[in-house]
Design a protein around this motif. Structure first.
Motif: not given
Length: 88
Positions: A72-85
């Motif tokens: 779950l936390n890895a999913t959130m981390f990936l969302l952060i990376v994706k949407y911050k870009r």
């Protein structure tokens, strides 16, 4: 079920589920500018080590709850990376 098992199970459920509202919000709004990627990275490292600890002890509840937390936390981390870009 013993009291210790009940407390441990509830603790695992609450800590595992803690990331879900943030994931849902980030998924729907695609806004993560106020969310720290470093905090989620450190959290992923922590729950990954807890998962490894559970494996070493052969403690299934620790393995399951922290393994799910890692995902779950890895999913959130990936969302952060994706949407911050996209925001840059």
């Amino acid at each position: 079920m013993e009291l210790e098992e009940i407390i441990g199970t509830l603790a695992g459920i609450f800590t595992t589920g803690a990331a879900v509202p943030q994931i849902i919000k980030a998924w729907h709004t695609k806004k993560v500018n106020d969310v720290s990627p470093y905090m989620f990275f450190v959290l992923i490292m922590g729950v990954s080590l807890w998962t490894l600890y559970g494996i070493l002890l052969e403690d299934v509840p620790i393995i399951i709850t922290n393994g799910i937390s890692t995902c779950l936390n890895a999913t959130m981390f990936l969302l952060i990376v994706k949407y911050k870009r996209k925001a840059v």
